[in-house]
Design an enzyme around this catalytic site. Sequence first.
Site, short mmCIF file in Angstrom:
data_model
loop_
_atom_site.label_atom_id
_atom_site.label_comp_id
_atom_site.label_asym_id
_atom_site.label_seq_id
_atom_site.Cartn_x
_atom_site.Cartn_y
_atom_site.Cartn_z
N VAL A 11 0.83 -1.21 0.00
CA VAL A 11 0.00 0.00 0.00
C VAL A 11 0.86 1.26 0.00
CG1 VAL A 11 -1.52 1.36 1.51
CG2 VAL A 11 -2.10 -0.97 0.93
N GLU A 151 -7.45 2.58 2.59
CA GLU A 151 -7.09 2.33 1.19
C GLU A 151 -7.86 1.12 0.67
OE1 GLU A 151 -5.28 4.19 -1.01
OE2 GLU A 151 -6.24 2.67 -2.23
N LEU A 153 -7.25 -0.17 -2.59
CA LEU A 153 -6.62 -0.76 -3.79
C LEU A 153 -6.49 -2.27 -3.66
CD1 LEU A 153 -3.50 -1.64 -2.99
CD2 LEU A 153 -3.06 0.77 -3.26
N CYS A 263 -5.47 -9.20 3.37
CA CYS A 263 -6.51 -8.36 3.98
C CYS A 263 -7.72 -9.13 4.50
CB CYS A 263 -6.97 -7.31 2.98
SG CYS A 263 -5.67 -6.12 2.63
#
Length: 450
Positions: A11, A151, A153, A263
């Site tokens: 990230v 974030e 992404l 994640c």
Amino acid sequence: MKICMIGAGYVGLVSAACFSEFGWTVTCVDKDENRSAELKAGRSPIYEPGLDALMERNMTAGRLTFTGELGPAVAGADVVFLAVGTPMRRGDGYADLSYVFSAVEEAAPHFDGFTVVTTKSTVPVGTSREIERRLKIKRPDADVAICSNPEFLREGSAIQDFTHPDRVLVGCDQARAREVMERLYKPLALRGSTVMFVDRESAELAKYAANAFLALKISFINEIADLCESIGADVQEVASAIGKDRRIGDKFLHPGPGYGGSCFPKDVSALIRTAREAKSPVSIIEQVERVNHERKLAMAVRIEAAAGGSVRDKTIAVLGVTFKPNTDDMRDAPSLVIVPMLQERGATVRACDPQGRQQAEPLLPGVIWCEGAQEAARDADVLVILTEWNEFRALDLEAVKATMAGNAVVDLRNVLDPEAALELGLSYQGMGRGKLASKNADNPRSRLKN
Ligand code: NAD
């Protein structure tokens, strides 16, 4: 505008490179000496498509620099981002915030002028407040505002996601900080991206809620896939039909060996713990975690069944070990559960991965590493597709079959053409393709060696 990015991982590094592309001056700090040395030399320590060129362009232009020294990078920065890891805490499943708090405490002595300290890391509700509390003790004189900017992404398409986001989310309680964050993201707002400002708790929770919802979608389609197999339906057709409904959407409706990665597993676990602590349990998400765990175990059993009921003294070719294609990230990859289970049950595993081998080797001892699919398939009783790298979609099945000892193919990502596989006499098993069971049985060319 001067930005300091603390943490040069998947990230931090991508965000730093993209902010520098907007024209901002970015210093990216990583305390891992090898990592910062690689970066200073212009080499990316991670595999992310397009990142090398982006880094080179902005380093040459003098907008992007790397260092291991926090002090000079923090001093005078308008925004200090925290993009350090928040892994699952050993023992209790909460998010481990030790890297976040140490980064804040290391940065604290160097704040100089009004500074917006912003978490890019995924952090539980209340973390912004806790950072504020700690900074008040450590640097009562510092002129800082704490924001949350989770974030969204995805590895593998991180640059496109960062530069063309569905939305940018900023949790912010102060007008002065909001002005800075608006200026920071103006290049994206001017291109039509939505930059949303909400309170900090909502921003923090939104990131967990988003990941938990996506994990739920994956587990849902995995269970529907199993049902398809039991009743003779095809999950590809079911997913395509329901995905056309705009209330549902067609993303994350691909059955597979269970979600993994850096994640979803840790964020699902952390959300469950936060919710229990708040006495408002998320029972659906608790079920998702359980279903996903069992899914990985079930995949090993499926491979065993394809090998004729036992993998003892059998050779299994595994194509792809990373948690998804276009990354070298091995964190919580399903392969880390499935491959050791096969080995424990007596299988020899031959594996290949276009980018993941270096990270995978120490995590998967005993695997025979091969250059590509053809080499991995040599003398294999069962061929397993575990990660849907594009190059496996175009596999020369005839050549693969010729080199295998057996003829079973277990396609855990539904990337191969089942008809073509059956036509060649392979015993093909995809995910949720209930109609294939009878075709396999009827296939006159199938030579079931297993
Ligand atoms: P990562 O482990 O790849 O990178 C973290 C980096 O921070 C490491 O290089 C580490 O050396 C460095 N670091 C740790 N403490 C430091 C300190 N005090 N000073 C300087 N550097 C320090 O992690 P990641 O995958 O980039 O994830 C970072 C955060 O972003 C996590 O909270 C994660 O949940 C979140 N996130 C990740 C993704 C993803 O796809 N990886 C997507 C969205 C959000």
